[in-house]
Design a protein around this motif. Structure first.
Motif, mmCIF file in Angstrom:
data_model
loop_
_atom_site.group_PDB
_atom_site.id
_atom_site.type_symbol
_atom_site.label_atom_id
_atom_site.label_comp_id
_atom_site.label_asym_id
_atom_site.label_seq_id
_atom_site.Cartn_x
_atom_site.Cartn_y
_atom_site.Cartn_z
ATOM 1 N N THR A 122 -7.534 6.083 1.970
ATOM 2 C CA THR A 122 -6.273 6.268 1.258
ATOM 3 C C THR A 122 -5.589 7.546 1.734
ATOM 4 O OG1 THR A 122 -7.229 5.196 -0.677
ATOM 5 C CG2 THR A 122 -5.191 6.407 -1.025
ATOM 6 N N TYR A 123 -6.397 8.590 1.934
ATOM 7 C CA TYR A 123 -5.822 9.843 2.427
ATOM 8 C C TYR A 123 -5.136 9.635 3.781
ATOM 9 C CZ TYR A 123 -5.382 14.242 4.792
ATOM 10 O OH TYR A 123 -4.867 15.270 5.520
ATOM 11 N N VAL A 153 5.836 -0.617 -1.958
ATOM 12 C CA VAL A 153 5.010 -1.636 -1.321
ATOM 13 C C VAL A 153 3.786 -1.005 -0.654
ATOM 14 C CG1 VAL A 153 4.946 -3.448 0.428
ATOM 15 C CG2 VAL A 153 6.996 -3.132 -0.945
ATOM 16 N N SER A 154 3.996 0.126 0.022
ATOM 17 C CA SER A 154 2.900 0.628 0.852
ATOM 18 C C SER A 154 1.773 1.283 0.055
ATOM 19 C CB SER A 154 3.426 1.570 1.943
ATOM 20 O OG SER A 154 4.078 2.675 1.379
ATOM 21 N N ILE A 155 2.108 2.043 -0.998
ATOM 22 C CA ILE A 155 1.028 2.758 -1.693
ATOM 23 C C ILE A 155 0.012 1.811 -2.342
ATOM 24 C CG2 ILE A 155 0.497 4.373 -3.565
ATOM 25 C CD1 ILE A 155 2.966 5.936 -2.763
ATOM 26 N N ILE A 158 -2.013 0.259 0.444
ATOM 27 C CA ILE A 158 -2.936 1.207 1.076
ATOM 28 C C ILE A 158 -4.177 1.393 0.204
ATOM 29 C CG2 ILE A 158 -3.265 3.675 1.552
ATOM 30 C CD1 ILE A 158 -0.448 3.663 2.762
ATOM 31 N N ILE A 159 -3.969 1.564 -1.114
ATOM 32 C CA ILE A 159 -5.119 1.750 -2.003
ATOM 33 C C ILE A 159 -5.990 0.496 -2.014
ATOM 34 C CG2 ILE A 159 -5.821 2.107 -4.404
ATOM 35 C CD1 ILE A 159 -3.409 3.890 -4.775
ATOM 36 N N LEU A 160 -5.347 -0.656 -2.150
ATOM 37 C CA LEU A 160 -6.092 -1.919 -2.194
ATOM 38 C C LEU A 160 -6.924 -2.115 -0.920
ATOM 39 C CD1 LEU A 160 -6.364 -4.551 -3.941
ATOM 40 C CD2 LEU A 160 -4.705 -5.562 -2.378
ATOM 41 N N SER B 168 -3.254 -1.742 8.856
ATOM 42 C CA SER B 168 -1.970 -1.045 8.799
ATOM 43 C C SER B 168 -0.850 -1.907 9.375
ATOM 44 C CB SER B 168 -2.047 0.269 9.573
ATOM 45 O OG SER B 168 -3.058 1.072 9.042
ATOM 46 N N LEU B 169 -1.190 -2.631 10.439
ATOM 47 C CA LEU B 169 -0.200 -3.536 11.035
ATOM 48 C C LEU B 169 0.225 -4.589 10.013
ATOM 49 C CD1 LEU B 169 1.115 -4.115 13.814
ATOM 50 C CD2 LEU B 169 -0.693 -5.755 14.209
ATOM 51 N N GLY B 170 -0.775 -5.127 9.281
ATOM 52 C CA GLY B 170 -0.483 -6.111 8.239
ATOM 53 C C GLY B 170 0.421 -5.522 7.166
#
Lengths: 180, 186
Positions: A122-123, A153-155, A158-160, B168-170
């Motif tokens: 996550t970091y 959307v990204s956070i 990213i965590i998931l 990350s690409l996804g």
């Protein structure tokens, strides 16, 4: 033993590539081969910043390692830190300055100190997409809406994905490389 | 780039940027004094610990330096073949779904600080490049690093580095999709 040998071979290949590149640049200067000189110019303009910053980053990391107790990191970022671990990861990531190249050794240091894998990933994610100075640039050129959607959307993703990746690797008994 | 240096980029469609390297400068001006201050404090409190920390820092730096040099060499070689100024050309060609794939590919390879990438994106948007293409480009630029892969591999191993980049690409593709929906481009 086998692993050590492949490591040495890798190091040798790496050195050969670097030496060959150096020779290519020298030859380019000698003969006035312009693509070679252009590549060298780009290398210098890209490298100076990174090469100036890196030693300081590593000094900071080492100070962190010497002064911050393992228990402190474990308590806030470790196996039993719960949601707090992710909050710290996003906060730390958002305030990390510099490119992802800088975040990688920091992430590695956190992990050596006992941060759990999902928090470490996550970091890295937060350090790449939530950096504050970058966000200001983004919002001013692409609009607040763009930035808000991208964060929203990204956070969570990213965590998931960090949680899934962390669980998967824990099951496989993955341990972070000691060196580096 | 030296702190405070100016970087000039001429984009192929006539746009020209002269950028003060403010981010870089700010970074050095913040990072270097803070580090020095902390070293001094640490030295005053415990000399021995500080020495061992500095020694450790040197060791770690030396371990990663060859890989870092390799990455920097890769970056400069790739930039020679795919100059920054051509990026706008690649992104503004043809079908928008195909453009997303191109954007994601270029973003994964390129290394570009935000203070160049976002002004460029702003210009691209004004020229009619869809927001979702721009989202794909900027997100992969930030999250996916094909050229920095050797450094990531050194720290986390091949498997984890590959997995993280693929994930990350996804994520970038999902962001680009959502942006496309919200901005009415899909």
């Amino acid at each position: 033993m086998e692993k050590k040998r492949t490591n040495i071979i890798k190091q040798c290949i790496l050195l050969i590539v670097i030496v060959l590149f150096g020779m290519f640049i020298l030859l380019s200067w000698w003969t006035g081969f312009s693509p070679g000189m252009l590549i060298f110019d780009t290398l210098i303009s890209y490298s100076t910043e990174i090469l100036i910053i890196f030693p300081f980053v590593f000094v900071l990391i080492s100070l962190f390692e010497v002064w911050v107790k393992q228990e402190t990191v474990e308590k806030h970022l470790g196996a039993n830190s719960g949601i707090r671990g992710f909050l710290w990861a996003i906060l730390l990531g958002g305030t990390t300055l510099g490119p992802m190249l800088v975040a990688l050794p920091i992430a590695h240091a956190l992990s050596r100190k006992g941060a759990r894998l999902s928090v470490v990933f996550t970091y890295i994610g937060a350090a790449s997409v939530c950096r504050i100075p970058m966000t200001v640039f983004e919002a001013s050129y692409l609009g607040i809406l763009f930035t808000v959607i991208r964060y929203a959307v990204s956070i969570p993703l990213i965590i998931l994905s960090s949680v899934i990746l962390g669980r998967y690797l824990d099951k496989r008994k993955y341990t972070i490389q000691k060196g580096g | 780039m030296k702190p405070g240096a100016k970087k000039e980029i001429n984009f192929s469609d006539g746009y020209k940027f002269i950028l003060d390297n403010e981010t870089g400068a700010a970074m050095s001006y913040v990072l270097i004094p803070i580090t020095l201050l902390l070293v001094i404090i640490s030295f005053v409190v415990d000399r021995k610990k500080t020495f061992s920390a500095l020694q450790q820092a040197g060791k770690r730096l030396l371990t990663i330096l060859p890989v870092l040099l390799l990455v920097l060499i890769l970056v400069s070689a790739v930039l020679y073949f795919v100059p920054e100024k051509n990026i706008s050309e690649y992104l503004s060609n043809g079908n928008k779904y195909f453009s997303i794939l191109v954007a994601v590919l270029i973003g994964s390879i390129a290394l570009m600080p935000g203070f160049i990438a976002f002004p460029l994106s702003g210009v691209l948007y004004q020229n009619g490049v869809p927001m979702m293409v721009i989202a794909g480009f900027t997100t992969t630029l930030m999250m996916v690093g094909i050229l920095t892969f050797p450094v990531e591999q050194k720290y986390f191993g091949t498997k984890v580095a590959v997995l993280r980049n693929v994930i990350s690409l996804g994520i970038a593709l999902v962001i680009s999709l959502v942006i496309g929906i919200v901005f009415g481009e899909i």
